[in-house]
Design a protein around this motif. Structure first.
Motif, short mmCIF file in Angstrom:
data_model
loop_
_atom_site.label_atom_id
_atom_site.label_comp_id
_atom_site.label_asym_id
_atom_site.label_seq_id
_atom_site.Cartn_x
_atom_site.Cartn_y
_atom_site.Cartn_z
N GLN A 271 0.83 -1.21 0.00
CA GLN A 271 0.00 0.00 0.00
C GLN A 271 0.87 1.26 0.00
OE1 GLN A 271 -2.57 -0.57 3.40
NE2 GLN A 271 -3.40 -2.45 2.52
N GLN A 293 -5.70 2.00 -2.08
CA GLN A 293 -5.31 1.32 -0.84
C GLN A 293 -6.26 0.17 -0.46
OE1 GLN A 293 -4.35 4.04 2.24
NE2 GLN A 293 -4.21 2.48 3.82
N GLU A 294 -7.57 0.40 -0.63
CA GLU A 294 -8.53 -0.64 -0.21
C GLU A 294 -8.46 -1.89 -1.10
OE1 GLU A 294 -9.24 2.38 -1.27
OE2 GLU A 294 -10.95 2.42 -2.64
N ASP A 295 -7.85 -1.75 -2.29
CA ASP A 295 -7.71 -2.94 -3.16
C ASP A 295 -6.37 -3.64 -2.95
OD1 ASP A 295 -10.18 -2.50 -4.16
OD2 ASP A 295 -9.51 -1.64 -6.06
N THR A 297 -5.16 -5.19 -0.73
CA THR A 297 -5.38 -5.98 0.49
C THR A 297 -5.60 -7.45 0.12
OG1 THR A 297 -7.77 -5.66 0.34
CG2 THR A 297 -6.56 -4.05 1.66
N GLN A 299 -7.98 -9.44 1.08
CA GLN A 299 -9.39 -9.71 0.80
C GLN A 299 -9.75 -9.32 -0.63
OE1 GLN A 299 -8.13 -7.75 3.13
NE2 GLN A 299 -8.54 -8.79 5.04
N ALA A 300 -9.27 -8.15 -1.07
CA ALA A 300 -9.62 -7.66 -2.41
C ALA A 300 -9.01 -8.55 -3.50
CB ALA A 300 -9.15 -6.21 -2.58
#
Ligand code: ASP
Length: 324
Positions: A271, A293-295, A297, A299-300
């Protein structure tokens, strides 16, 4: 009282090594395996990210190219590597398509890896050697169909993004063509520049500079919108072939069983790297953007891989293209 302090200190000293062990990662250089040749688009993306991750991790991040079999050799290497966070894999959409394209894979794409995060989604472009006659995409399609026995298409092997794009193209124009496999589109580009092969569909991270410099001829980009860096290049949809829309997402993986705190550290580092000024600027010049940033990860990336395996399976099955 004094006794109690001694006992507490002793307990603390005893606890330190394991905590410090996790926190100390990485204690030596980390290697990211690129499952294609040096000098190609996956390699370019990985080297930029590796440099920025090295700054964050405080250790060298080396890049090792393990090309061959459309990216599956490099992926297999990492699936079998020690799950200690020192050997990682940066692979693209091929992780999803090879799940259907290969009747037998030496690893299970969904269960052989821990997920670190998504890295970027890169558009593709359809390019040809500089002196390829057609002047626009419509003329290109007509020319290719009329000369189907002579035209050669470069790709990076079954499972590569260039293979997928070529397969979509041939199926859209209902014309099979002769394909020439390489260990990556870095060497394929060298042959395209030398005129040894005619056409290729490849990531903008490999083609943008060549298109801008006029060393290859470009016909279309595979995104729904035109790109800022190549504004004159029509989209495949504008040119009437929406079935060719494809974007090459890349992910960072670790072998299954990597300690969760190490995966978390790597994910944070990814990130940070994706916000690095140099990474943002160079990705922009090459027609792409870092994943938000949220991707970036676990989970993504896991969700993306699952969705994409299901998305491409029926398309590949309909095309009837498989490797053993
Ligand atoms: N762009 C290549 C592909 O077709 C891989 C590479 O050489 O990076 O998937």
């Amino acid at each position: 009282m004094k006794k109690m302090w001694v006992a507490m200190l002793a307990a603390a000293a005893f606890a330190v090594p394991s905590v410090a062990g996790a926190q100390a990662y990485p204690e030596r250089a980390v290697t990211i395996v690129v499952p294609f040749s040096a000098g190609g688009p996956t390699d370019t993306v990985t080297r930029l990210v590796a440099e920025a991750m090295a700054k964050d991790l405080g250790q060298q991040v080396l890049v090792e190219n393990v090309g061959g079999a459309g990216g599956t050799l490099g992926a297999a290497r990492v699936a079998e590597a020690e799950a200690d966070g020192y050997t990682l894999l940066l692979h693209h959409i091929g992780m999803a398509t090879s799940a259907t394209l290969y009747r037998k894979l030496p690893y299970d794409p969904l269960n052989a890896f821990d997920y670190v995060g998504l890295v970027t989604e890169v558009p593709m472009t359809i390019v040809a050697r500089k002196d390829f006659e057609p002047q626009d995409f419509k003329a290109f399609i007509e020319h290719v169909k009329a000369n189907k026995d002579q035209v050669t298409v470069a790709n990076a092997g079954i499972g590569a993004a260039s293979h997928l794009c070529g397969m979509l193209f041939m199926s859209a124009i209902e014309t099979p063509l002769t394909t020439v496999p390489y260990q990556g589109t870095g060497p394929a580009m060298t042959d395209l520049l030398g005129g040894q092969v005619d056409i290729m569909c490849d990531q903008t991270t490999n083609t943008t500079k060549q298109i801008q410099g006029g060393t290859v001829k470009a016909y279309a980009v595979t995104t729904p919108e035109r790109l800022d860096v190549l504004p004159d290049l029509p989209t495949v949809t504008e040119a009437g072939l929406p079935a060719l829309e494809v974007s090459v997402w890349h992910g960072l993986y670790a072998p299954k069983g990597t300690p969760p705190e190490v995966v978390e550290r790597l994910s944070k580092s990814l990130q940070t790297a994706l916000q690095d000024e140099n990474v943002v600027a160079r990705f922009g010049e090459l027609g792409t953007t870092p994943s938000p940033q949220e991707d970036a990860t676990p989970q993504a990336l896991k969700a993306k891989l699952e969705t994409e395996i299901n998305r491409w399976r029926p398309i590949i099955e309909a095309a009837g293209v498989y490797a053993d």
